[in-house]
Design a protein around this motif. Structure first.
Motif, PDB file in Angstrom:
ATOM      1  N   GLU A 124       0.839  -1.218   0.000  1.00 54.10           N
ATOM      2  CA  GLU A 124       0.000   0.000   0.000  1.00 54.10           C
ATOM      3  C   GLU A 124       0.867   1.258   0.000  1.00 54.10           C
ATOM      4  OE1 GLU A 124      -3.654   0.810   2.212  1.00 54.10           O
ATOM      5  OE2 GLU A 124      -3.585  -1.280   2.873  1.00 54.10           O
ATOM      6  N   GLY A 125       1.988   1.237   0.741  1.00 52.21           N
ATOM      7  CA  GLY A 125       2.911   2.369   0.770  1.00 52.21           C
ATOM      8  C   GLY A 125       3.515   2.636  -0.592  1.00 52.21           C
ATOM      9  N   ASN A 126       3.836   1.547  -1.307  1.00 50.30           N
ATOM     10  CA  ASN A 126       4.398   1.690  -2.657  1.00 50.30           C
ATOM     11  C   ASN A 126       3.370   2.245  -3.640  1.00 50.30           C
ATOM     12  OD1 ASN A 126       7.021   0.850  -2.109  1.00 50.30           O
ATOM     13  ND2 ASN A 126       6.538  -1.312  -2.409  1.00 50.30           N
ATOM     14  N   ASP A 127       2.067   1.995  -3.361  1.00 55.31           N
ATOM     15  CA  ASP A 127       1.006   2.544  -4.225  1.00 55.31           C
ATOM     16  C   ASP A 127       0.910   4.061  -4.054  1.00 55.31           C
ATOM     17  OD1 ASP A 127       0.431   0.032  -5.121  1.00 55.31           O
ATOM     18  OD2 ASP A 127      -1.284  -0.295  -3.799  1.00 55.31           O
ATOM     19  N   ILE A 128       1.204   4.543  -2.826  1.00 52.39           N
ATOM     20  CA  ILE A 128       1.145   5.998  -2.551  1.00 52.39           C
ATOM     21  C   ILE A 128       2.256   6.701  -3.323  1.00 52.39           C
ATOM     22  CG2 ILE A 128       1.422   7.767  -0.755  1.00 52.39           C
ATOM     23  CD1 ILE A 128       0.161   5.696   1.207  1.00 52.39           C
ATOM     24  N   ALA A 129       3.486   6.160  -3.258  1.00 47.45           N
ATOM     25  CA  ALA A 129       4.622   6.702  -4.021  1.00 47.45           C
ATOM     26  C   ALA A 129       5.621   5.563  -4.240  1.00 47.45           C
ATOM     27  CB  ALA A 129       5.285   7.841  -3.250  1.00 47.45           C
ATOM     28  N   THR A 130       6.241   5.531  -5.412  1.00 53.07           N
ATOM     29  CA  THR A 130       7.170   4.454  -5.740  1.00 53.07           C
ATOM     30  C   THR A 130       8.296   4.365  -4.705  1.00 53.07           C
ATOM     31  OG1 THR A 130       6.716   5.000  -8.029  1.00 53.07           O
ATOM     32  CG2 THR A 130       8.499   3.444  -7.644  1.00 53.07           C
ATOM     33  N   GLY A 131       8.460   3.165  -4.152  1.00 56.44           N
ATOM     34  CA  GLY A 131       9.540   2.944  -3.186  1.00 56.44           C
ATOM     35  C   GLY A 131       9.268   3.484  -1.789  1.00 56.44           C
ATOM     36  N   ALA A 132       8.043   4.019  -1.561  1.00 56.58           N
ATOM     37  CA  ALA A 132       7.734   4.613  -0.243  1.00 56.58           C
ATOM     38  C   ALA A 132       7.313   3.562   0.780  1.00 56.58           C
ATOM     39  CB  ALA A 132       6.633   5.659  -0.378  1.00 56.58           C
ATOM     40  N   GLY A 133       7.013   2.340   0.317  1.00 58.30           N
ATOM     41  CA  GLY A 133       6.516   1.291   1.212  1.00 58.30           C
ATOM     42  C   GLY A 133       7.423   1.050   2.396  1.00 58.30           C
ATOM     43  N   LEU A 134       8.735   0.993   2.135  1.00 63.63           N
ATOM     44  CA  LEU A 134       9.707   0.731   3.194  1.00 63.63           C
ATOM     45  C   LEU A 134       9.713   1.865   4.218  1.00 63.63           C
ATOM     46  CD1 LEU A 134      11.845  -1.292   4.109  1.00 63.63           C
ATOM     47  CD2 LEU A 134      13.540  -0.067   2.767  1.00 63.63           C
ATOM     48  N   GLN A 135       9.622   3.109   3.750  1.00 65.11           N
ATOM     49  CA  GLN A 135       9.613   4.272   4.652  1.00 65.11           C
ATOM     50  C   GLN A 135       8.362   4.269   5.537  1.00 65.11           C
ATOM     51  OE1 GLN A 135      12.268   6.192   5.023  1.00 65.11           O
ATOM     52  NE2 GLN A 135      13.275   4.985   3.420  1.00 65.11           N
ATOM     53  N   TYR A 136       7.225   3.879   4.948  1.00 68.55           N
ATOM     54  CA  TYR A 136       5.992   3.778   5.739  1.00 68.55           C
ATOM     55  C   TYR A 136       6.115   2.659   6.773  1.00 68.55           C
ATOM     56  CZ  TYR A 136       3.287   7.220   3.137  1.00 68.55           C
ATOM     57  OH  TYR A 136       2.820   8.401   2.610  1.00 68.55           O
ATOM     58  N   LEU A 137       6.829   1.592   6.425  1.00 70.15           N
ATOM     59  CA  LEU A 137       7.068   0.498   7.378  1.00 70.15           C
ATOM     60  C   LEU A 137       7.864   1.010   8.584  1.00 70.15           C
ATOM     61  CD1 LEU A 137       7.202  -2.456   8.373  1.00 70.15           C
ATOM     62  CD2 LEU A 137       9.137  -2.809   6.843  1.00 70.15           C
ATOM     63  N   PHE A 138       8.918   1.789   8.308  1.00 69.67           N
ATOM     64  CA  PHE A 138       9.740   2.336   9.405  1.00 69.67           C
ATOM     65  C   PHE A 138       8.912   3.252  10.298  1.00 69.67           C
ATOM     66  CE2 PHE A 138      13.625   1.945   6.380  1.00 69.67           C
ATOM     67  CZ  PHE A 138      13.739   0.595   6.694  1.00 69.67           C
ATOM     68  N   ALA A 139       8.061   4.089   9.675  1.00 71.04           N
ATOM     69  CA  ALA A 139       7.199   5.003  10.444  1.00 71.04           C
ATOM     70  C   ALA A 139       6.219   4.197  11.308  1.00 71.04           C
ATOM     71  CB  ALA A 139       6.428   5.923   9.504  1.00 71.04           C
ATOM     72  N   THR A 140       5.679   3.111  10.733  1.00 72.33           N
ATOM     73  CA  THR A 140       4.737   2.253  11.468  1.00 72.33           C
ATOM     74  C   THR A 140       5.422   1.598  12.663  1.00 72.33           C
ATOM     75  OG1 THR A 140       3.599   1.810   9.383  1.00 72.33           O
ATOM     76  CG2 THR A 140       3.074   0.360  11.223  1.00 72.33           C
ATOM     77  N   LEU A 141       6.688   1.192  12.485  1.00 72.88           N
ATOM     78  CA  LEU A 141       7.436   0.560  13.579  1.00 72.88           C
ATOM     79  C   LEU A 141       7.594   1.517  14.767  1.00 72.88           C
ATOM     80  CD1 LEU A 141      10.286  -1.373  11.689  1.00 72.88           C
ATOM     81  CD2 LEU A 141       8.303  -2.353  12.838  1.00 72.88           C
ATOM     82  N   LEU A 142       7.789   2.811  14.473  1.00 68.95           N
ATOM     83  CA  LEU A 142       7.921   3.807  15.549  1.00 68.95           C
ATOM     84  C   LEU A 142       6.641   3.849  16.388  1.00 68.95           C
ATOM     85  CD1 LEU A 142       9.660   6.783  13.650  1.00 68.95           C
ATOM     86  CD2 LEU A 142      10.736   5.096  15.153  1.00 68.95           C
ATOM     87  N   LEU A 143       5.504   3.902  15.693  1.00 72.26           N
ATOM     88  CA  LEU A 143       4.215   3.973  16.391  1.00 72.26           C
ATOM     89  C   LEU A 143       3.923   2.649  17.105  1.00 72.26           C
ATOM     90  CD1 LEU A 143       1.740   5.668  16.981  1.00 72.26           C
ATOM     91  CD2 LEU A 143       0.741   4.929  14.811  1.00 72.26           C
ATOM     92  N   MET A 144       4.221   1.545  16.443  1.00 71.85           N
ATOM     93  CA  MET A 144       4.038   0.216  17.041  1.00 71.85           C
ATOM     94  C   MET A 144       4.842   0.093  18.339  1.00 71.85           C
ATOM     95  SD  MET A 144       5.653  -3.233  15.399  1.00 71.85           S
ATOM     96  CE  MET A 144       5.723  -4.808  16.265  1.00 71.85           C
ATOM     97  N   GLY A 145       6.111   0.542  18.278  1.00 72.11           N
ATOM     98  CA  GLY A 145       6.987   0.474  19.450  1.00 72.11           C
ATOM     99  C   GLY A 145       6.466   1.293  20.613  1.00 72.11           C
ATOM    100  N   VAL A 146       5.942   2.493  20.312  1.00 68.87           N
ATOM    101  CA  VAL A 146       5.394   3.370  21.363  1.00 68.87           C
ATOM    102  C   VAL A 146       4.197   2.686  22.032  1.00 68.87           C
ATOM    103  CG1 VAL A 146       4.185   5.556  21.775  1.00 68.87           C
ATOM    104  CG2 VAL A 146       6.243   5.520  20.347  1.00 68.87           C
ATOM    105  N   ILE A 147       3.327   2.044  21.216  1.00 70.08           N
ATOM    106  CA  ILE A 147       2.156   1.333  21.768  1.00 70.08           C
ATOM    107  C   ILE A 147       2.618   0.212  22.711  1.00 70.08           C
ATOM    108  CG2 ILE A 147       0.182  -0.154  21.183  1.00 70.08           C
ATOM    109  CD1 ILE A 147       0.002   1.461  18.486  1.00 70.08           C
TER     110      ILE A 147
END
Length: 330
Positions: A66-89
């Motif tokens: 889904e991240g790659n659909d938003i912008a090419t190659g962005a999927g990995l960056q969205y994964l890193f951002a998700t990990l930050l929020l996941m870790g805080v939870i």
């Protein structure tokens, strides 16, 4: 010695789960190293091993897509951002002392979870006997099955001869020796990585970087459901594994401390380019059964994994996949 066995067993899983999630193998290896090290030092359950896991990778694949659909190659960056929020939870879960609720899980559910995971670990290995969904040709398949069987036989009988050397490590070394010196044609870690489109497992040290995503409400609402799901799966798997290791070792771990350490590890992954993770039941069993009951084995496993990435990649890439499949089957 137990830590080294675990480190060898972490490599193919980290690589395989990175491919499941749709990211580079080095991202999986960094994830396994960072999660393993931080949870071993700060976690609430000595002897438990954490790393990049399949349960999380299955969710990550749609996030990356889904991240790659938003912008090419962005999927990995969205994964890193998700990990930050996941870790805080996960850290909040530990701080609010909610880990104790794991004690409410009935024993039959624990047994079902552990046996279910055993089936999942077993089935995940079957892919190693296939190429593009097709079974290997008969000659290669027989060779692969023979080596897997020999690995399992060694792991079963070696402890009866000598207790102090971990059977998994000895079996991996013996099978690798047979394949390398006997010039046996079979899939190795290197050919496995190359077949998946990677180049190898060599890399440098992980470097700090902020996830390259737009800091707005839209991004937050996109990553929030994924972060909640990943945090929940990570905590359930980790705390159930913790309870299981408690039972086997007849000691008591701290579920709240473990929750906080898991969260901290995932936040660090988000900043340093790893795929995150949680406790690994298979590797924790290998560790405890090999005699790794303290923090040292987990720390050694993580540092050995980093050494593999930095210096020893040619040696690790020679290990036959059959030896690692045999260890995971056991």
């Amino acid at each position: 010695l137990s830590g080294l066995t675990v480190a060898l067993a972490l490599v193919p899983e980290a690589v395989a789960f990175a491919f499941v999630a749709g990211v580079d193998p080095i991202v999986g290896l960094y994830g396994a190293f960072m999660v393993g090290l931080i949870t071993s030092i700060f976690g609430g359950r000595p002897g438990m091993i954490s790393g990049a896991t399949g349960a999380l990778a299955v969710v990550m694949v749609s996030l990356v897509k889904e991240g790659n659909d938003i912008a090419t190659g962005a999927g990995l960056q969205y994964l890193f951002a998700t990990l930050l929020l996941m870790g805080v939870i996960q850290m909040l879960f530990g701080v609010l002392k909610l880990g104790k609720f794991v004690r409410l899980i009935p024993h039959p559910v624990m047994l079902g979870f552990v046996n279910g995971l055993a089936i999942v670990i077993f089935l995940a290995q079957l892919e190693m006997f296939q190429v593009d969904g097709e079974w290997l040709e008969p000659g290669k398949l027989v060779m692969m099955l023979g080596l897997v069987g020999l690995t399992m036989g060694l792991m079963h009988f070696l402890p009866k001869l000598h207790k102090s050397i971990p059977a998994g490590l000895a079996a991996i070394l013996i099978i690798t020796g047979i394949v390398v010196f006997g010039n046996v044609q079979t899939e190795s870690v290197l050919s496995f990585v190359q077949a998946k489109g990677g180049t190898g497992i060599k890399g440098g040290l992980p470097s700090f970087a902020l996830p390259n995503v737009p800091l707005n409400m839209e991004t937050f609402l996109f990553i929030l459901p994924y972060a909640v799901i990943l945090a929940a799966i990570g905590l359930i798997e980790s705390l159930m594994t913790l309870t299981l290791v408690d039972e086997i070792t007849e000691t008591k771990g701290s579920s709240n401390k473990e929750s906080f350490a898991q969260g901290l590890a995932n936040v660090v992954n988000g900043f340093f380019g790893g795929m995150g993770g949680c406790a690994m039941i298979g590797q924790s069993m290998i560790n405890v059964n090999s005699g790794g009951r303290g923090r040292l084995s987990g720390i050694v496993a993580a540092l050995a994994l980093l050494a593999f990435i930095l210096f020893l990649s040619p040696a690790i890439e020679m290990i036959p996949i059959a030896a690692l499949v045999g260890v995971m089957f056991i």
